[in-house]
Write an enzyme that holds these catalytic residues in place. Structure first.
Site, short mmCIF file in Angstrom:
data_model
loop_
_atom_site.label_atom_id
_atom_site.label_comp_id
_atom_site.label_asym_id
_atom_site.label_seq_id
_atom_site.Cartn_x
_atom_site.Cartn_y
_atom_site.Cartn_z
N LYS A 244 2.86 5.06 6.56
CA LYS A 244 4.25 5.28 6.14
C LYS A 244 4.80 6.54 6.81
O LYS A 244 5.87 6.55 7.37
CB LYS A 244 4.31 5.38 4.61
CG LYS A 244 5.70 5.60 4.08
CD LYS A 244 5.72 5.57 2.56
CE LYS A 244 7.08 6.02 2.06
NZ LYS A 244 7.19 5.99 0.60
N GLU B 257 -6.24 11.23 8.75
CA GLU B 257 -7.27 10.23 9.05
C GLU B 257 -6.74 9.18 10.02
O GLU B 257 -7.40 8.83 11.02
CB GLU B 257 -7.71 9.51 7.76
CG GLU B 257 -8.46 10.38 6.75
CD GLU B 257 -7.54 11.07 5.75
OE1 GLU B 257 -6.35 11.28 6.05
OE2 GLU B 257 -8.03 11.41 4.66
N GLY C 73 3.67 3.89 -0.94
CA GLY C 73 2.49 3.44 -0.18
C GLY C 73 1.69 2.37 -0.92
O GLY C 73 1.31 1.35 -0.36
N ARG C 74 1.43 2.59 -2.20
CA ARG C 74 0.58 1.64 -2.96
C ARG C 74 1.33 0.38 -3.36
O ARG C 74 0.77 -0.49 -3.99
CB ARG C 74 -0.05 2.35 -4.15
CG ARG C 74 0.94 3.09 -5.03
CD ARG C 74 0.24 4.09 -5.93
NE ARG C 74 1.17 4.91 -6.69
CZ ARG C 74 1.69 6.04 -6.27
NH1 ARG C 74 1.42 6.49 -5.06
NH2 ARG C 74 2.51 6.74 -7.04
N GLU D 81 -3.30 6.33 -8.91
CA GLU D 81 -2.39 7.21 -8.16
C GLU D 81 -1.00 7.19 -8.82
O GLU D 81 -0.27 8.16 -8.79
CB GLU D 81 -2.30 6.80 -6.69
CG GLU D 81 -1.79 7.92 -5.80
CD GLU D 81 -1.88 7.61 -4.30
OE1 GLU D 81 -1.08 6.80 -3.83
OE2 GLU D 81 -2.72 8.21 -3.61
N HIS E 90 -25.37 -7.90 -13.22
CA HIS E 90 -26.75 -7.47 -12.94
C HIS E 90 -26.81 -6.00 -12.54
O HIS E 90 -27.81 -5.54 -12.00
CB HIS E 90 -27.35 -8.36 -11.85
CG HIS E 90 -27.40 -9.80 -12.30
ND1 HIS E 90 -28.45 -10.31 -13.03
CD2 HIS E 90 -26.49 -10.79 -12.17
CE1 HIS E 90 -28.20 -11.58 -13.31
NE2 HIS E 90 -27.01 -11.89 -12.81
N LYS F 272 -5.65 18.05 0.77
CA LYS F 272 -5.25 17.84 2.17
C LYS F 272 -5.04 19.18 2.87
O LYS F 272 -5.47 19.39 3.99
CB LYS F 272 -3.92 17.07 2.24
CG LYS F 272 -4.01 15.59 1.97
CD LYS F 272 -2.63 14.97 2.26
CE LYS F 272 -2.52 13.56 1.72
NZ LYS F 272 -1.18 13.00 1.83
O1 LIG Z 1 0.81 5.49 4.84
P1 LIG Z 1 0.49 6.95 4.96
O2 LIG Z 1 1.70 7.79 5.08
O3 LIG Z 1 -0.48 7.18 6.08
O4 LIG Z 1 -0.22 7.40 3.63
C1 LIG Z 1 -1.43 6.85 3.21
C2 LIG Z 1 -1.72 7.14 1.78
O5 LIG Z 1 -1.79 8.52 1.54
C3 LIG Z 1 -1.23 8.84 0.26
O6 LIG Z 1 -0.04 9.50 0.46
C4 LIG Z 1 -2.16 9.70 -0.54
O7 LIG Z 1 -2.67 10.73 0.22
C5 LIG Z 1 -1.02 7.49 -0.40
O8 LIG Z 1 -0.06 7.51 -1.38
C6 LIG Z 1 -0.70 6.64 0.79
O9 LIG Z 1 -0.83 5.27 0.50
#
Ligand SMILES: O=P(O)(O)OC[C@H]1O[C@](O)(CO)[C@@H](O)[C@@H]1O
Length: 560
Positions: free
Chosen positions: A216, A222, A279-280, A365, A396, A524
């Protein structure tokens, strides 16, 4: 005229509806679930309902007609209906980020949509434009019109993203595995841990691999690191490939056009979405590109339609017959009145392997918050821990604790009446286990029943007395069961939307903003700082002695 949603305040344990529920709870502890079933044949009929192709049985909860009436009173007192209508209307209910919350608009049918204006933009027109772009692109890749730089058809799609930019598409692709294109293999890379990307790159051919960089913000550490590494890998390993060939192998899904351009992805290969998609809640947007590539645009549209059917039910059904509201209220009952601290998700469907992880982000979240929207510290508990795994595997592993542990953990069972495979016998065995578990949680096994069983087997009295306490099941353990006919794009869409709206209703009742996530920021920021201390010149760390010690050990190891 539309009534503006009131700002959310903290749910107070002194509120009239809350107090009535507390008083009522004290009276319900007299009856076990076994008693409630024994004295009322109509329980299943009263506490079950159907919507958008899903069936919810919530009879195995310690509730009565009065409990549900009081819970609905609480929902009304907390303005659930007003807040729901405000969300659908595009009001900026995410007030800490000044944003509307319109994932529901992403799945509204193409033809019937009236303009929906947010910040002067008709969001329906924007959505439909991007859907068309996704349609054309996914058709091209699937039909081999879109090929790699040297003319070979795409065989592997690698979605690089994390959180909502990974969990949704990954879970949905896994769930819709039987619908997947035969030529395309889907891969998902999320972790900054290089083992994740390495495992995928070592199996793929750069000449036939398409990377979807999904973020987003297009700033997430990452995703940016994985994307850069994938880019270098492509240029180093695709024979004779030039920078300009990246265009055939890298596309982006984002709200951040500038950052996508700066990465080197052509704007034509960018699939936009908007800040009013959390995002979610984003799998319905272009974040679902990997899904549409895997199952095709028609099935992706079915997925959207399934969610829309649940949206319509949520918008129109009275609270008493409203599936997301009921699921939310049962959760509130368990959390705030019965005292449970976690909810276990048990999909009896192997293809829903990633569903619990998906719900972890969706619910935790969204509602893992300690202050209400008005800033007041909450005095009551909010989101429980969400966890789980597919049945029968969980049976199990951790079901022992669910049956006889000292905590009472409610369970959501999820199953399909028809399998997506044709293997004989398996499905009846699977469903039998699912129903057996919820019955066992509810009934338990009394000392008399255990004794009679052991006596019938001819065990000596001394042995019976020694074993007895170990073999008693307390029962009275609550669960919901959600059934669908078959796991299809439409039923999956409805299932996800059910949990989205459940999460929303709970957030409204507790008074929290379900659409921000400030709690992920601190870690972060510290990680960026510590990374400099691990590999850069900044050795002047001012952490606690534990963190300093760990950094020193890792720095020494990384420098060897
Ligand atoms: O789509 P992006 O901006 O890379 O964010 C990834 C995820 O990181 C978050 O902001 C949490 O760190 C989530 O809410 C989001 O889904």
């Amino acid at each position: 005229m539309q009534r503006a949603a009131p700002n959310l305040t903290a749910l107070q344990s002194t509120s009239a509806a809350f107090q009535a529920l507390q008083k009522h709870h004290a009276t319900t502890t007299k009856h076990t679930l076994r008693d409630l079933f024994a004295t009322d044949d109509g329980r299943f009929g009263e506490f079950s309902l159907e919507a958008a192709g899903l069936f919810l049985d919530y009879a195995k909860n310690t509730i009565t007609t009065e409990t549900m009436a009081l819970l609905c009173r609480l929902a009304r007192e907390r303005n659930v209906e007003i807040q729901r209508d405000a969300m659908f209307a595009g009001e900026k209910i995410n007030t800490t980020e000044h944003r509307a919350v319109l994932h529901t608009a992403l799945r509204a049918p193409l033809k019937s949509t009236n303009p929906l204006i947010v910040d002067g933009q008709n969001v329906h027109a924007d959505i439909h434009e991007v859907l068309q772009q996704m349609h054309a692109f996914t058709d091209a890749v699937r039909s081999e019109k879109w090929r790699g730089y040297n003319g070979k058809a795409i065989t592997d799609i690698v979605n690089i993203g994390i959180g909502g930019s990974d969990l949704g598409p990954k879970m949905v692709c896994q769930a819709l595995r039987p619908f997947e294109h035969a030529r395309l293999t889907m891969h998902f890379v999320s972790n900054v841990d290089g083992h994740d990307l390495d495992a995928v790159l070592s199996q793929t051919n750069p000449e036939t691999t398409l990377f979807v960089i999904a973020s987003k913000t297009f700033t997430t550490m990452e995703t940016m690191m994985n994307a850069q590494t994938a880019r270098s890998w492509f240029l180093q390993n695709a024979k004779g490939a030039k920078e300009s060939d990246l265009a055939q192998h890298f596309v982006a899904v984002s709200t951040n056009t500038q950052a996508v351009k700066a990465f080197g992805i052509h704007p034509e290969n960018m699939f936009p979405f908007w800040d009013w998609v959390g995002g979610r809640y984003s799998v319905w947007s272009s974040i679902g590109l990997a899904v549409a590539l895997a199952v095709g645009f028609e099935q992706f549209s079915e997925f959207l339609a399934g969610a829309h059917a649940m949206d319509e039910h949520f918008r129109q059904a009275p609270l008493e017959k409203n599936m997301p509201v009921i699921l939310a209220l049962i959760g509130i009952w368990q959390r705030n009145f019965c005292g449970s601290s976690s909810l276990s998700i048990a999909p009896y469907h192997q293809d829903l392997l990633n569903f619990a992880s998906y719900l972890q982000q969706l619910e935790m979240e969204s509602n893992g918050k300690q202050v209400a929207l008005d800033g007041e510290l909450l005095q009551i508990k909010t989101c429980p821990v969400i966890w789980g795994n597919v049945g029968t595997n969980g049976q199990h592993a951790y079901f022992q604790l669910l049956h006889q542990g000292t905590d009472i953990t409610p369970v959501d069972f999820i199953a399909a009446l028809h399998p997506s495979h044709t293997l004989p016998d398996h499905h009846a065995a699977l469903l039998a286990n699912c129903f057996a578990q919820s019955e066992a949680f509810m009934r338990g096994k009394t000392a008399d029943e255990v004794r009679a069983e052991m006596q019938a087997k001819g065990l000596a009295e001394t042995e019976i007395e020694a074993l007895l306490p170990h073999r008693i099941f307390p029962g009275n353990r609550p669960s919901n069961t959600i059934l669908m006919d078959k796991l299809t794009p439409a039923s999956l869409g409805a299932l996800i939307a059910l949990y989205e709206h459940k999460t929303f209703v709970q957030g409204v009742i507790w008074g929290v903003n379900s659409f921000d996530q400030w709690g992920v920021e601190l870690g972060k920021v510290l990680a960026t700082q510590i990374r400099d201390e691990l590999v850069g010149d900044n050795t002047n760390a001012h952490h606690d002695s534990s963190t300093n010690g760990l950094i020193a050990r890792a720095r020494a190891a990384l420098q060897k």
